[in-house]
Design a protein around this motif. Structure first.
Motif, mmCIF file in Angstrom:
data_model
loop_
_atom_site.group_PDB
_atom_site.id
_atom_site.type_symbol
_atom_site.label_atom_id
_atom_site.label_comp_id
_atom_site.label_asym_id
_atom_site.label_seq_id
_atom_site.Cartn_x
_atom_site.Cartn_y
_atom_site.Cartn_z
ATOM 1 N N GLY A 183 0.787 -1.223 0.000
ATOM 2 C CA GLY A 183 0.000 0.000 0.000
ATOM 3 C C GLY A 183 0.818 1.271 0.000
ATOM 4 N N THR A 184 2.113 1.188 0.351
ATOM 5 C CA THR A 184 2.959 2.383 0.337
ATOM 6 C C THR A 184 3.423 2.666 -1.090
ATOM 7 N N MET A 185 3.981 3.853 -1.307
ATOM 8 C CA MET A 185 4.296 4.301 -2.664
ATOM 9 C C MET A 185 5.780 4.595 -2.818
ATOM 10 N N VAL A 186 6.378 4.062 -3.881
ATOM 11 C CA VAL A 186 7.785 4.352 -4.185
ATOM 12 C C VAL A 186 7.850 5.724 -4.858
ATOM 13 N N VAL A 187 8.559 6.655 -4.234
ATOM 14 C CA VAL A 187 8.643 8.003 -4.796
ATOM 15 C C VAL A 187 9.985 8.270 -5.466
ATOM 16 N N ALA A 188 10.975 7.393 -5.272
ATOM 17 C CA ALA A 188 12.267 7.568 -5.939
ATOM 18 C C ALA A 188 13.017 6.249 -5.917
ATOM 19 N N GLY A 189 13.881 6.045 -6.929
ATOM 20 C CA GLY A 189 14.780 4.897 -6.949
ATOM 21 C C GLY A 189 14.156 3.622 -7.470
ATOM 22 N N ARG A 190 14.941 2.531 -7.353
ATOM 23 C CA ARG A 190 14.523 1.205 -7.803
ATOM 24 C C ARG A 190 14.955 0.186 -6.758
ATOM 25 N N ALA A 191 14.339 -0.989 -6.793
ATOM 26 C CA ALA A 191 14.709 -2.022 -5.825
ATOM 27 C C ALA A 191 14.257 -3.392 -6.301
ATOM 28 N N LEU A 192 14.924 -4.404 -5.754
ATOM 29 C CA LEU A 192 14.489 -5.800 -5.876
ATOM 30 C C LEU A 192 14.166 -6.260 -4.463
ATOM 31 N N ALA A 193 13.002 -6.912 -4.280
ATOM 32 C CA ALA A 193 12.580 -7.292 -2.942
ATOM 33 C C ALA A 193 11.939 -8.671 -2.959
ATOM 34 N N GLU A 194 12.002 -9.341 -1.814
ATOM 35 C CA GLU A 194 11.384 -10.653 -1.646
ATOM 36 C C GLU A 194 10.124 -10.504 -0.799
ATOM 37 N N VAL A 195 9.007 -10.991 -1.301
ATOM 38 C CA VAL A 195 7.724 -10.866 -0.610
ATOM 39 C C VAL A 195 7.741 -11.695 0.669
ATOM 40 N N THR A 196 7.352 -11.044 1.784
ATOM 41 C CA THR A 196 7.333 -11.734 3.083
ATOM 42 C C THR A 196 5.924 -11.920 3.625
ATOM 43 N N ALA A 197 4.964 -11.115 3.201
ATOM 44 C CA ALA A 197 3.589 -11.246 3.695
ATOM 45 C C ALA A 197 2.628 -10.695 2.656
ATOM 46 N N THR A 198 1.484 -11.339 2.514
ATOM 47 C CA THR A 198 0.487 -10.921 1.526
ATOM 48 C C THR A 198 -0.875 -10.800 2.196
ATOM 49 N N GLY A 199 -1.776 -10.103 1.518
ATOM 50 C CA GLY A 199 -3.167 -10.030 1.943
ATOM 51 C C GLY A 199 -3.362 -9.564 3.372
ATOM 52 N N ALA A 200 -4.204 -10.289 4.081
ATOM 53 C CA ALA A 200 -4.537 -9.909 5.456
ATOM 54 C C ALA A 200 -3.349 -10.043 6.396
ATOM 55 N N ARG A 201 -2.292 -10.800 5.991
ATOM 56 C CA ARG A 201 -1.115 -10.969 6.860
ATOM 57 C C ARG A 201 -0.142 -9.800 6.737
ATOM 58 N N SER A 202 -0.364 -8.924 5.769
ATOM 59 C CA SER A 202 0.518 -7.771 5.608
ATOM 60 C C SER A 202 0.257 -6.762 6.714
ATOM 61 N N GLU A 203 1.141 -5.764 6.790
ATOM 62 C CA GLU A 203 1.000 -4.750 7.839
ATOM 63 C C GLU A 203 -0.323 -4.001 7.699
ATOM 64 N N ILE A 204 -0.673 -3.640 6.487
ATOM 65 C CA ILE A 204 -1.927 -2.911 6.287
ATOM 66 C C ILE A 204 -3.126 -3.805 6.567
ATOM 67 N N GLY A 205 -2.978 -5.114 6.301
ATOM 68 C CA GLY A 205 -4.046 -6.056 6.606
ATOM 69 C C GLY A 205 -4.266 -6.186 8.100
ATOM 70 N N ARG A 206 -3.150 -6.223 8.877
ATOM 71 C CA ARG A 206 -3.268 -6.334 10.334
ATOM 72 C C ARG A 206 -3.893 -5.082 10.936
ATOM 73 N N ILE A 207 -3.595 -3.940 10.363
ATOM 74 C CA ILE A 207 -4.209 -2.712 10.869
ATOM 75 C C ILE A 207 -5.715 -2.741 10.630
ATOM 76 N N GLY A 208 -6.125 -3.504 9.640
ATOM 77 C CA GLY A 208 -7.560 -3.662 9.392
ATOM 78 C C GLY A 208 -8.132 -2.684 8.400
ATOM 79 N N THR A 209 -7.280 -2.131 7.548
ATOM 80 C CA THR A 209 -7.782 -1.206 6.538
ATOM 81 C C THR A 209 -8.536 -2.003 5.483
ATOM 82 N N VAL A 210 -9.754 -1.619 5.264
ATOM 83 C CA VAL A 210 -10.573 -2.300 4.259
ATOM 84 C C VAL A 210 -10.985 -1.270 3.220
ATOM 85 N N LEU A 211 -10.440 -1.417 2.029
ATOM 86 C CA LEU A 211 -10.700 -0.419 0.984
ATOM 87 C C LEU A 211 -12.176 -0.349 0.620
#
Length: 852
Positions: A183-211
């Motif tokens: 849910g956060t936004m990349v405003v500069a640069g580039r990166a390679l990353a490994e996914v650690t959590a998806t869906g409801a297990r993500s940080e935004i999912g735990r906070i309970g944000t429901v779009l």
């Protein structure tokens, strides 16, 4: 240093990803519960029409008329079933659209990069992130180049957060500095990353944000419709109470008076309007998606038909976005030296120019221009013995449109800096002598006038790790020019011509060289010679001068994103309805400011997509024009459906009221109204939504966006149509009564005439112009299916004796049936003549419509 070199990633295999997806489920936040059939039934039960019918059923049971109550109950079930089917259809469409608009993610699968729906990401996936992307899942950084992320969605902190590929161990930064979050936004640069959590297990999912909990604001059209329904409901209630009182006073029967009042209320209640809007907007968005255009805001569908100006980018929208290097130019003291594609192997004198051009590109290129550099390099340059390591990078900025990369080369003490960008910017960085500067810019102009994209390439050496704040801190040396060709899309000239006929101006706004922009504009059919304005000239003009300039300018070149915003605002200030395309982070303000912001689905950033109201999946200008065409068609059909609803209630209400006032036998009971409701709902929502476009759809001026759908002129036309039917059917009913026929025969004959006239009303409203040819044209299978169904139901009512008695009918003879059908034919001819006359009047009034 903010990055480290890395080998090409491989990522999960397709089989591993599928297993993980089955284990964890889709990468999406919990959605609001789907509307089940019971939820929809409860909503239907709150509708006034349902409650009126239910009350009528109860009264018939009280009166002991179980047969009539049962039939009315069956009609009630049919109306509920029709509503359920249409609501479920709308739900399925919206669900499909939600899946299609799922955020995209660039993931490595089986060793190759692939752009997939964000919901398909799984733990362990390797994802590429770049400026403008929304992070699709929680992930740990494996490598990062000057990465900064806007985490205000989670933390409320407005400033971007710098991220590195390794967690800090000295306590100076939080452990999350090497993690990014969904849910956060990349405003500069580039990166390679490994996914650690998806869906409801993500940080935004735990906070309970429901779009899904965020409710969209009602559109002006919805607000108009609700207000209209409220007014008609109040009017219907007042009239129905008056009718009930009149019946009670004259007949002394309070149950009969209640039934008369309910019949009157049912005849006047225009509940179809909200159904029309719901179905038309959902199906409109679906039809747009079939043309590879995603709708992010329903209000856009209303605005599409009113667009007067289309502001389009050049690269990828007008052109194919499939670039190849056509020309390389080196500058010697004597003269420029050129290499042309197809002239043979690349001369070694041009190899430093090409090699540094590649070093100034991304390691894994996705931009077509950078892919062209890499493609030529693979065939023309020998591979380096050891892979260089990218240690720092400078991105493009509005002030300096130059990209520079700093590399650590094997066996060299100094780092190599490679830069590419606009020729005039590179010339400034290199501090060239005036004569050479003029020669370089002249050569760039000559290439640009041939429709090519021209970049300059420069190199520098640097020792140390204290990087200059900008590219201007390096001592650059010019290596030459690179000209790339990007052919015009085949569909563009025809689409531009179609816009001209439709009264829509097409403006090109690009960051390219003015020569390139004008050359492509001429090929596309945009009159580039009519007016050209450079970005620096836009910057110098005040608001009033810019408003004047945009009335004649068709091509804007070397335009920075903040100047795009000023152009949009100037067009809006002149009263134009503006559609604007964009793909970058910095395009978001102009996309949001435009009436119709259009993001590129292929090359666009998530920031641009979220600021837009439409997304072009294929980035094609021709598709955008198709969207405008479809928007006009949807609006036309909305007018047709609304006109039908207004008109159809006039004879029903009139034929309910007039017999009471003049002492005739009542023509309608709640059962008859329920039968007519079964006819009206599918016609106004399904039949008119499926109507083909008008022949002159793209040959008329855009409609006035400030004009309401329910204008006094449209309402007057509709009421006039309804009055025509009321006079003809009411006159036919009175003539039959005067002729001394039995009440049940008279009622049946008049009812046939009303159904035939309603079919005539449907056919007449197939065209806005009253065209006889349009009445019986093919292409709308829903129409003929509905008409066949209506005739079948009417035949069953007349021919099945128990049902006929419940309706209070007697079977008319063939002469009376022929007369009733004749009323329908006369109605059709009268409506078409009336429509043709009103269309001529409307055309003369319409000459005042908003132009381009």
């Amino acid at each position: 240093m903010n990055s480290a070199g890395r080998a090409s990633p491989s990522g999960l295999s397709a089989e591993q990803a599928a297993r993980q997806l089955a284990l964890d489920g889709p990468n999406e936040l919990p959605r609001p519960p789907r509307r089940t059939g019971w939820h929809i039934l409860l909503e239907v039960a709150r509708e006034p029409m349902f409650q009126l019918l239910a009350t009528a059923v109860a009264i018939y049971f009280i009166l002991g008329d179980r047969a009539e109550a049962s039939v009315l109950l069956a009609f009630l079930g049919v109306i509920v079933a029709i509503t359920l089917v249409q609501e479920r259809r709308t739900e399925r469409v919206l669900e499909a659209l939600r899946d299609m608009t799922s955020p995209r993610a660039l993931v490595w699968r089986d060793g190759v990069p692939d752009r997939i729906a964000g919901r398909e990401l799984v733990r362990g996936d390797l994802i590429e992130l770049a400026e403008g992307d929304r992070v699709p899942a929680d992930a740990r950084l494996l490598s990062a180049n000057d990465l900064a992320v806007d985490e205000s969605l989670l933390s409320g902190e407005s400033l971007p957060v710098a991220k590195t590929a390794s967690a800090a161990t000295d306590g100076t930064s939080p452990i999350t500095s090497n993690h990014v979050f969904a849910g956060t936004m990349v405003v500069a640069g580039r990166a390679l990353a490994e996914v650690t959590a998806t869906g409801a297990r993500s940080e935004i999912g735990r906070i309970g944000t429901v779009l899904g909990s965020i409710e969209a604001e009602s559109t002006p059209l919805h607000r108009q419709t609700r207000q209209l329904v409220r007014w008609f409901s109040v009017l219907g209630l007042v009239v129905s109470v008056a009718v009930g009182l009149l019946f009670f006073i004259t007949q002394g029967d309070w149950l009969g008076a209640t039934l008369a009042g309910i019949t009157m209320a049912m005849s006047m209640l225009p509940q179809e309007f909200l159904l029309i809007l719901t179905v038309f907007m959902a199906m409109g968005a679906w039809r747009l998606s079939q043309h590879r255009v995603l709708t992010r805001r329903a209000a856009t569908i209303e605005a599409l038909g009113a667009a007067t100006v289309l502001c389009t980018d050049k690269t990828g929208t007008l052109t194919q976005n499939q670039m190849r290097v056509e020309t390389l130019v080196r500058f010697t003291p004597e003269r420029p030296v050129r290499w042309q594609a197809g002239e043979g192997d690349l001369d070694e004198r041009f190899q430093p120019l090409l090699r540094h051009g590649v070093l100034a590109c991304e390691e894994t290129p996705f931009d077509p221009m950078e892919r062209a550099f890499h493609m030529l390099a693979r065939s023309a340059l020998a591979p380096l013995a050891e892979r260089p390591v990218l240690v720092h990078e400078y991105g493009l900025s509005p002030e300096l449109p130059v990209m520079a990369h700093v590399w650590r080369m094997a066996g060299q003490p100094d780092q190599t800096v490679a830069a590419k960008g606009a020729p005039e910017s590179i010339v400034r960085l290199c501090s060239l002598p005036e004569a050479l500067r003029a020669q370089v810019l002249d050569e760039a102009g000559t290439l640009a006038e041939r429709g090519m994209r021209v970049l300059a390439v420069a190199s520098a050496s640097f020792r140390g790790t204290e990087w200059p704040a900008t590219q201007q801190g390096f001592d650059f040396r010019l290596l030459g020019l690179v000209a790339l060709a990007d052919p015009l899309r085949d569909t563009v000239p025809r689409a531009v011509q179609e816009c001209r006929r439709a009264g829509i101006r097409v403006l090109m706004i690009t960051g390219d060289h003015p020569g390139t922009a004008c050359a492509i504009a001429r090929q596309a059919g945009i009159d580039g010679d009519a007016g050209l304005l450079l970005g620096e000239e836009v910057a110098r003009l005040d608001d009033a001068a810019l408003q004047h300039a945009v009335t004649t300018t068709t091509v804007f070149a070397r335009v920075a994103p903040q100047q795009k915003l000023r152009i949009v605002q100037a067009l809006k200030a002149n009263g134009a309805v503006v559609a604007m395309t964009g793909d970058g982070v910095n395009d978001a303000p102009s996309l949001k400011a435009a009436h119709i912001g259009i993001a590129m689905g292929g090359r666009g950033t998530d920031v641009a997509r979220e600021a837009s109201s439409l997304v072009l999946l294929d980035d094609d200008f021709g598709t955008l024009v198709q969207a405008v065409r479809l928007g006009r068609r949807i609006y036309d059909n909305l007018v047709k459906a609304s006109r039908f609803v207004f008109a159809v209630h006039v004879p029903i209400a009139g034929l309910t009221l007039i017999p009471m006032l003049v002492g005739w036998p009542l023509m309608f009971t709640p059962m008859h109204i329920a039968f007519l409701e079964i006819v009206i709902d599918p016609v106004c929502s399904i039949v008119f939504e499926a109507e083909d476009e008008e022949p002159d759809l793209m040959e008329r001026m855009p409609r006035d966006p400030s004009a309401p759908l329910f204008s006094p002129w449209m309402i007057a036309q509709s009421l006039l149509q309804g009055c025509v039917i009321l006079l003809l059917v009411g006159g036919f009913y009175g003539w039959l009564l005067h002729d001394g026929l039995a009440d049940d025969t008279t009622r049946a004959s008049a009812f046939i005439a009303l159904i035939a006239s309603n079919i005539a009303l449907i056919l007449a409203n197939r065209s806005l112009r009253g065209s006889i040819r349009a009445v019986f044209q093919r292409g709308n299978r829903a129409l003929w299916g509905i008409i066949l169904t209506i005739l079948t139901l009417l035949s069953a009512v007349l021919l099945v004796a128990p049902v006929r008695r419940l309706f209070g009918f007697a079977l008319p003879d063939l002469t009376l049936i022929g007369c009733a059908l004749g009323v329908g034919a006369v109605t059709l001819m009268t409506l078409l003549a009336q429509q043709g006359l009103l269309a001529a009047v409307s055309h003369s009034r319409g000459s005042r419509a908003t132009g381009p």
